[in-house]
Write a protein that holds these residues in place. Sequence first.
Motif, PDB file in Angstrom:
ATOM      1  N   HIS A 220       0.829  -1.202   0.000  1.00 16.85           N
ATOM      2  CA  HIS A 220       0.000   0.000   0.000  1.00 16.85           C
ATOM      3  C   HIS A 220       0.858   1.244   0.000  1.00 16.85           C
ATOM      4  O   HIS A 220       0.559   2.220  -0.688  1.00 16.85           O
ATOM      5  CB  HIS A 220      -0.936   0.015   1.212  1.00 16.85           C
ATOM      6  CG  HIS A 220      -1.615   1.333   1.395  1.00 16.85           C
ATOM      7  ND1 HIS A 220      -1.248   2.234   2.374  1.00 16.85           N
ATOM      8  CD2 HIS A 220      -2.590   1.950   0.677  1.00 16.85           C
ATOM      9  CE1 HIS A 220      -1.995   3.322   2.260  1.00 16.85           C
ATOM     10  NE2 HIS A 220      -2.818   3.175   1.254  1.00 16.85           N
TER      11      HIS A 220
ATOM     12  N   ASN B 154      -5.295  -6.434   1.233  1.00 15.55           N
ATOM     13  CA  ASN B 154      -5.478  -6.801  -0.167  1.00 15.55           C
ATOM     14  C   ASN B 154      -5.593  -8.321  -0.224  1.00 15.55           C
ATOM     15  O   ASN B 154      -4.637  -9.030   0.081  1.00 15.55           O
ATOM     16  CB  ASN B 154      -4.304  -6.313  -1.010  1.00 15.55           C
ATOM     17  CG  ASN B 154      -4.532  -6.500  -2.499  1.00 15.55           C
ATOM     18  OD1 ASN B 154      -5.094  -7.492  -2.947  1.00 15.55           O
ATOM     19  ND2 ASN B 154      -4.047  -5.550  -3.288  1.00 15.55           N
TER      20      ASN B 154
ATOM     21  N   TRP C 268      -6.502  -2.686  -2.666  1.00 15.40           N
ATOM     22  CA  TRP C 268      -6.274  -2.298  -1.279  1.00 15.40           C
ATOM     23  C   TRP C 268      -7.517  -1.647  -0.676  1.00 15.40           C
ATOM     24  O   TRP C 268      -8.163  -0.814  -1.323  1.00 15.40           O
ATOM     25  CB  TRP C 268      -5.092  -1.328  -1.182  1.00 15.40           C
ATOM     26  CG  TRP C 268      -3.769  -2.003  -1.387  1.00 15.40           C
ATOM     27  CD1 TRP C 268      -3.012  -2.002  -2.522  1.00 15.40           C
ATOM     28  CD2 TRP C 268      -3.060  -2.798  -0.431  1.00 15.40           C
ATOM     29  NE1 TRP C 268      -1.878  -2.746  -2.327  1.00 15.40           N
ATOM     30  CE2 TRP C 268      -1.868  -3.248  -1.054  1.00 15.40           C
ATOM     31  CE3 TRP C 268      -3.308  -3.171   0.886  1.00 15.40           C
ATOM     32  CZ2 TRP C 268      -0.934  -4.047  -0.399  1.00 15.40           C
ATOM     33  CZ3 TRP C 268      -2.376  -3.966   1.541  1.00 15.40           C
ATOM     34  CH2 TRP C 268      -1.209  -4.394   0.905  1.00 15.40           C
TER      35      TRP C 268
END
Length: 291
Positions: free
Chosen positions: A82, A120, A179
């Motif tokens: 991320h 995720n 995400w």
Amino acid sequence: MNRVVRLCLAGTLVLAVLGIPALSLGPETAGAQACVPGAGPPSNPYPGSTAAASGFESATLDGFGVSTSGTGTASVSTAISHSGNCSAVLHTTTAPGSLARMTVGLKPGATEAYADGWFNIAAEGGAGNNVPYFRFFSGGVRVLDVFRQNVSHELMLRTSSPEGFMYTTLRREVPGDSWHRLIMHVVPNGPATEVQIWWDGRSVYAGTVSVPAMTVDTVQLGSEHDQQMADIYVDDVIVSSGTGSPVPVPGPLPAPKGEPSAPPNDLRVDNHSLVLAAGTVYRRGRPLRMG
């Protein structure tokens, strides 16, 4: 035997020439050089004491209790992240005994806790099972958690009570391979336990639930039982807990500390402001789902 080896090597060379990646047995793991150690952990904006805070740029899972067995693995990966270059990945399969989890111990006697992280889901298991996000425990008993149901891809809140489990639908569809940020604020108080949940920067649940606990002591990420197949990438995790007077529920999300535009604290999603939602009760009674 030599002919088999030669064929394998030839096949690998052909894949390389064609630009096709070779098959792997699990997620790519990180080398220390790939991460960004100087990035430091995400800043904790929540009340109480920091139990864990990591963007995994140290290339380690330090600060978390790690438990794996069978084909399960818990590692730091450079495959996707991320923020920065690295994230944690929990990999499990349908093989018997496959487990991978990370745990965070809370302040003894914690009467309030926050859990914040980006997730995720790159792979999931079959029907009748789920992929866990955050799970809260008290004395070894899971009292509430949020998960993504396999196949239907619903985001669900589950709470435990003497009468059974209660399921609440938070979102009807959560796409994989992307995400999403989950934040949970839990104030344990038996039948008057208060919970607020934010998903991608918007409040999706705020209310009172009944659980068999007055305190919480552990937050868990990853599989709770074997054969709970998934590849779960996790980044920018913050867990905080305290024993003082809890913040009221519902309430606003604490303002970020430090630079507001820093990725771990970025709550800007589709330019929408925070919206409260009570959620939809799915069913009360016997457990409907494994996990």
